[in-house]
Scaffold this motif. Sequence first.
Motif, PDB file in Angstrom:
ATOM      1  N   SER A 174      49.617  -1.550  44.868  1.00  0.00           N
ATOM      2  CA  SER A 174      51.062  -1.795  44.849  1.00  0.00           C
ATOM      3  C   SER A 174      51.419  -3.165  45.394  1.00  0.00           C
ATOM      4  CB  SER A 174      51.791  -0.709  45.655  1.00  0.00           C
ATOM      5  OG  SER A 174      51.615  -0.896  47.059  1.00  0.00           O
ATOM      6  N   LEU A 175      50.508  -3.736  46.195  1.00  0.00           N
ATOM      7  CA  LEU A 175      50.735  -5.058  46.789  1.00  0.00           C
ATOM      8  C   LEU A 175      50.079  -6.164  45.974  1.00  0.00           C
ATOM      9  CD1 LEU A 175      50.080  -4.038  50.497  1.00  0.00           C
ATOM     10  CD2 LEU A 175      52.296  -4.673  49.518  1.00  0.00           C
ATOM     11  N   GLY A 176      49.423  -5.811  44.870  1.00  0.00           N
ATOM     12  CA  GLY A 176      48.742  -6.800  44.051  1.00  0.00           C
ATOM     13  C   GLY A 176      47.358  -7.142  44.544  1.00  0.00           C
ATOM     14  N   ALA A 177      46.790  -6.278  45.385  1.00  0.00           N
ATOM     15  CA  ALA A 177      45.460  -6.504  45.948  1.00  0.00           C
ATOM     16  C   ALA A 177      44.436  -5.592  45.294  1.00  0.00           C
ATOM     17  CB  ALA A 177      45.470  -6.258  47.455  1.00  0.00           C
ATOM     18  N   SER A 178      43.162  -5.997  45.381  1.00  0.00           N
ATOM     19  CA  SER A 178      42.063  -5.141  44.961  1.00  0.00           C
ATOM     20  C   SER A 178      41.718  -4.181  46.097  1.00  0.00           C
ATOM     21  CB  SER A 178      40.844  -5.986  44.598  1.00  0.00           C
ATOM     22  OG  SER A 178      41.133  -6.889  43.556  1.00  0.00           O
ATOM     23  N   PHE A 179      40.804  -3.253  45.815  1.00  0.00           N
ATOM     24  CA  PHE A 179      40.431  -2.244  46.816  1.00  0.00           C
ATOM     25  C   PHE A 179      38.944  -1.962  46.724  1.00  0.00           C
ATOM     26  CE2 PHE A 179      39.824   2.213  48.114  1.00  0.00           C
ATOM     27  CZ  PHE A 179      40.364   2.156  49.398  1.00  0.00           C
ATOM     28  N   ARG A 180      38.303  -1.808  47.896  1.00  0.00           N
ATOM     29  CA  ARG A 180      36.868  -1.523  47.908  1.00  0.00           C
ATOM     30  C   ARG A 180      36.531  -0.594  49.069  1.00  0.00           C
ATOM     31  NH1 ARG A 180      31.920  -3.752  49.919  1.00  0.00           N
ATOM     32  NH2 ARG A 180      33.014  -5.322  51.167  1.00  0.00           N
ATOM     33  N   VAL A 181      35.700   0.387  48.802  1.00  0.00           N
ATOM     34  CA  VAL A 181      35.160   1.258  49.846  1.00  0.00           C
ATOM     35  C   VAL A 181      33.796   0.698  50.231  1.00  0.00           C
ATOM     36  CG1 VAL A 181      34.444   3.591  50.455  1.00  0.00           C
ATOM     37  CG2 VAL A 181      36.364   3.238  48.868  1.00  0.00           C
ATOM     38  N   ARG A 182      33.609   0.388  51.500  1.00  0.00           N
ATOM     39  CA  ARG A 182      32.364  -0.246  51.937  1.00  0.00           C
ATOM     40  C   ARG A 182      31.593   0.675  52.886  1.00  0.00           C
ATOM     41  NH1 ARG A 182      32.951  -2.591  57.110  1.00  0.00           N
ATOM     42  NH2 ARG A 182      35.108  -2.897  57.802  1.00  0.00           N
TER      43      ARG A 182
ATOM     44  N   TYR B  88      50.232  -1.730  61.316  1.00  0.00           N
ATOM     45  CA  TYR B  88      49.899  -1.387  59.930  1.00  0.00           C
ATOM     46  C   TYR B  88      50.865  -2.050  58.946  1.00  0.00           C
ATOM     47  CZ  TYR B  88      47.807   1.544  56.292  1.00  0.00           C
ATOM     48  OH  TYR B  88      47.131   2.007  55.190  1.00  0.00           O
ATOM     49  N   ALA B  89      52.143  -1.974  59.250  1.00  0.00           N
ATOM     50  CA  ALA B  89      53.134  -2.628  58.392  1.00  0.00           C
ATOM     51  C   ALA B  89      52.895  -4.129  58.355  1.00  0.00           C
ATOM     52  CB  ALA B  89      54.547  -2.320  58.881  1.00  0.00           C
ATOM     53  N   GLY B  90      52.497  -4.696  59.492  1.00  0.00           N
ATOM     54  CA  GLY B  90      52.209  -6.125  59.549  1.00  0.00           C
ATOM     55  C   GLY B  90      51.027  -6.515  58.688  1.00  0.00           C
ATOM     56  N   ILE B  91      50.021  -5.642  58.628  1.00  0.00           N
ATOM     57  CA  ILE B  91      48.846  -5.896  57.801  1.00  0.00           C
ATOM     58  C   ILE B  91      49.220  -5.895  56.324  1.00  0.00           C
ATOM     59  CG2 ILE B  91      46.639  -4.904  57.048  1.00  0.00           C
ATOM     60  CD1 ILE B  91      46.303  -3.915  59.955  1.00  0.00           C
ATOM     61  N   LEU B  92      50.019  -4.919  55.922  1.00  0.00           N
ATOM     62  CA  LEU B  92      50.445  -4.845  54.529  1.00  0.00           C
ATOM     63  C   LEU B  92      51.276  -6.068  54.154  1.00  0.00           C
ATOM     64  CD1 LEU B  92      51.399  -1.061  54.153  1.00  0.00           C
ATOM     65  CD2 LEU B  92      49.169  -2.172  53.916  1.00  0.00           C
ATOM     66  N   GLU B  93      52.121  -6.508  55.063  1.00  0.00           N
ATOM     67  CA  GLU B  93      52.936  -7.696  54.802  1.00  0.00           C
ATOM     68  C   GLU B  93      52.078  -8.946  54.696  1.00  0.00           C
ATOM     69  OE1 GLU B  93      56.216 -10.284  54.278  1.00  0.00           O
ATOM     70  OE2 GLU B  93      55.828  -8.170  53.845  1.00  0.00           O
ATOM     71  N   PHE B  94      51.063  -9.051  55.535  1.00  0.00           N
ATOM     72  CA  PHE B  94      50.151 -10.196  55.460  1.00  0.00           C
ATOM     73  C   PHE B  94      49.458 -10.239  54.106  1.00  0.00           C
ATOM     74  CE2 PHE B  94      45.823 -11.976  56.250  1.00  0.00           C
ATOM     75  CZ  PHE B  94      46.210 -13.288  56.521  1.00  0.00           C
ATOM     76  N   ALA B  95      49.023  -9.093  53.621  1.00  0.00           N
ATOM     77  CA  ALA B  95      48.388  -9.035  52.304  1.00  0.00           C
ATOM     78  C   ALA B  95      49.354  -9.497  51.224  1.00  0.00           C
ATOM     79  CB  ALA B  95      47.911  -7.618  52.010  1.00  0.00           C
TER      80      ALA B  95
ATOM     81  N   VAL C 278      42.827 -11.109  46.945  1.00  0.00           N
ATOM     82  CA  VAL C 278      43.033 -10.343  48.176  1.00  0.00           C
ATOM     83  C   VAL C 278      42.424  -8.960  47.964  1.00  0.00           C
ATOM     84  CG1 VAL C 278      44.700  -9.347  49.784  1.00  0.00           C
ATOM     85  CG2 VAL C 278      45.155 -11.586  48.744  1.00  0.00           C
ATOM     86  N   VAL C 279      41.615  -8.518  48.917  1.00  0.00           N
ATOM     87  CA  VAL C 279      40.937  -7.226  48.822  1.00  0.00           C
ATOM     88  C   VAL C 279      41.184  -6.418  50.091  1.00  0.00           C
ATOM     89  CG1 VAL C 279      38.738  -6.050  48.456  1.00  0.00           C
ATOM     90  CG2 VAL C 279      39.090  -8.337  47.499  1.00  0.00           C
ATOM     91  N   PHE C 280      41.579  -5.170  49.929  1.00  0.00           N
ATOM     92  CA  PHE C 280      41.623  -4.238  51.050  1.00  0.00           C
ATOM     93  C   PHE C 280      40.321  -3.446  51.057  1.00  0.00           C
ATOM     94  CE2 PHE C 280      46.364  -4.452  51.127  1.00  0.00           C
ATOM     95  CZ  PHE C 280      46.510  -4.654  52.490  1.00  0.00           C
ATOM     96  N   THR C 281      39.756  -3.214  52.234  1.00  0.00           N
ATOM     97  CA  THR C 281      38.553  -2.391  52.344  1.00  0.00           C
ATOM     98  C   THR C 281      38.774  -1.258  53.337  1.00  0.00           C
ATOM     99  OG1 THR C 281      37.478  -3.596  54.170  1.00  0.00           O
ATOM    100  CG2 THR C 281      37.137  -4.451  51.930  1.00  0.00           C
ATOM    101  N   VAL C 282      38.055  -0.169  53.088  1.00  0.00           N
ATOM    102  CA  VAL C 282      37.983   0.936  54.054  1.00  0.00           C
ATOM    103  C   VAL C 282      36.516   1.307  54.216  1.00  0.00           C
ATOM    104  CG1 VAL C 282      40.260   1.845  53.502  1.00  0.00           C
ATOM    105  CG2 VAL C 282      38.265   2.719  52.276  1.00  0.00           C
ATOM    106  N   VAL C 283      36.186   1.926  55.331  1.00  0.00           N
ATOM    107  CA  VAL C 283      34.818   2.372  55.596  1.00  0.00           C
ATOM    108  C   VAL C 283      34.671   3.797  55.081  1.00  0.00           C
ATOM    109  CG1 VAL C 283      33.090   2.800  57.368  1.00  0.00           C
ATOM    110  CG2 VAL C 283      34.662   0.867  57.599  1.00  0.00           C
TER     111      VAL C 283
ATOM    112  N   ARG D 266      44.022   3.128  48.231  1.00  0.00           N
ATOM    113  CA  ARG D 266      43.858   2.432  46.952  1.00  0.00           C
ATOM    114  C   ARG D 266      45.221   2.159  46.301  1.00  0.00           C
ATOM    115  NH1 ARG D 266      39.432   2.252  43.908  1.00  0.00           N
ATOM    116  NH2 ARG D 266      38.555   4.067  44.998  1.00  0.00           N
ATOM    117  N   ARG D 267      46.059   3.166  46.276  1.00  0.00           N
ATOM    118  CA  ARG D 267      47.370   3.007  45.657  1.00  0.00           C
ATOM    119  C   ARG D 267      48.218   1.994  46.417  1.00  0.00           C
ATOM    120  NH1 ARG D 267      47.205   8.777  45.343  1.00  0.00           N
ATOM    121  NH2 ARG D 267      48.825   8.908  46.970  1.00  0.00           N
ATOM    122  N   THR D 268      48.122   2.018  47.740  1.00  0.00           N
ATOM    123  CA  THR D 268      48.867   1.051  48.546  1.00  0.00           C
ATOM    124  C   THR D 268      48.408  -0.366  48.249  1.00  0.00           C
ATOM    125  OG1 THR D 268      49.198   2.659  50.330  1.00  0.00           O
ATOM    126  CG2 THR D 268      49.444   0.335  50.889  1.00  0.00           C
ATOM    127  N   ALA D 269      47.099  -0.569  48.200  1.00  0.00           N
ATOM    128  CA  ALA D 269      46.547  -1.893  47.908  1.00  0.00           C
ATOM    129  C   ALA D 269      47.026  -2.388  46.554  1.00  0.00           C
ATOM    130  CB  ALA D 269      45.025  -1.854  47.955  1.00  0.00           C
TER     131      ALA D 269
END
Length: 209
Positions: A192-200, A152-159, A169-174, A187-190
């Motif tokens: 904070s990293l400068g990414a967008s967020f979408r619920v799919r 999980y930490a690795g994913i956030l770092e990649f973003a 850059v967009v983070f998605t959740v189901v 959403r808040r985590t996304a």
Amino acid sequence: MKKGNVYTYKVGRGLYINLTNRCTNRCSFCIRNNGDGVYGSDPLWLEHEPSAAEVLASVGKQDSAQYDEFVFCGYGEPTMRLETLVEVGSALKAQYGKPVRLNTNGQANLIYKKNVAPLLTGAVDIVSISMNAATAEKYEAVCRPAFGRETYAGILEFARCCVPCVEKVVFTVVETTLPDEDIELCRRTAESLGASFRVRPLDTGTETR
């Protein structure tokens, strides 16, 4: 399991590219659990992983006017074929001038043990990362990653690494897999990293990602 050589398939106004069946996750909700193909495609299990030339030839057989974007998203994690992905993405942008999106589990830096985000510059416009959980513990339980709790930490770092390298850059959740409070934390985590967020929607093979 039916296998074939389907390297591209249509989803809405996107032409999707199927590079590999390998993946570093074993997600409990994975669309691959539902069948051999999606969205009316032929089987996406590959007889062999295609070369860049084979993918580009498959794209060339399509009517490009039908598509608004190209999407790396098949029956596996596209960054497992990073060199081919970059070669194909760069060629598509040069030839067709349309956006290229990467749908990924966000584990590329863990896979290659270095920051590979700069390689995406000029090859990918949008990086869409499947977040799918609000904490490392929950991600490990639901996605069962090969890299364990550190994933999980690795994913956030990649973003974070991707933000200066690509247009978006967009983070998605189901939507059906997380409670509302976890979705808000994601959403808040996304953000904070400068990414967008979408619920799919949950992928069933009949809905567009």
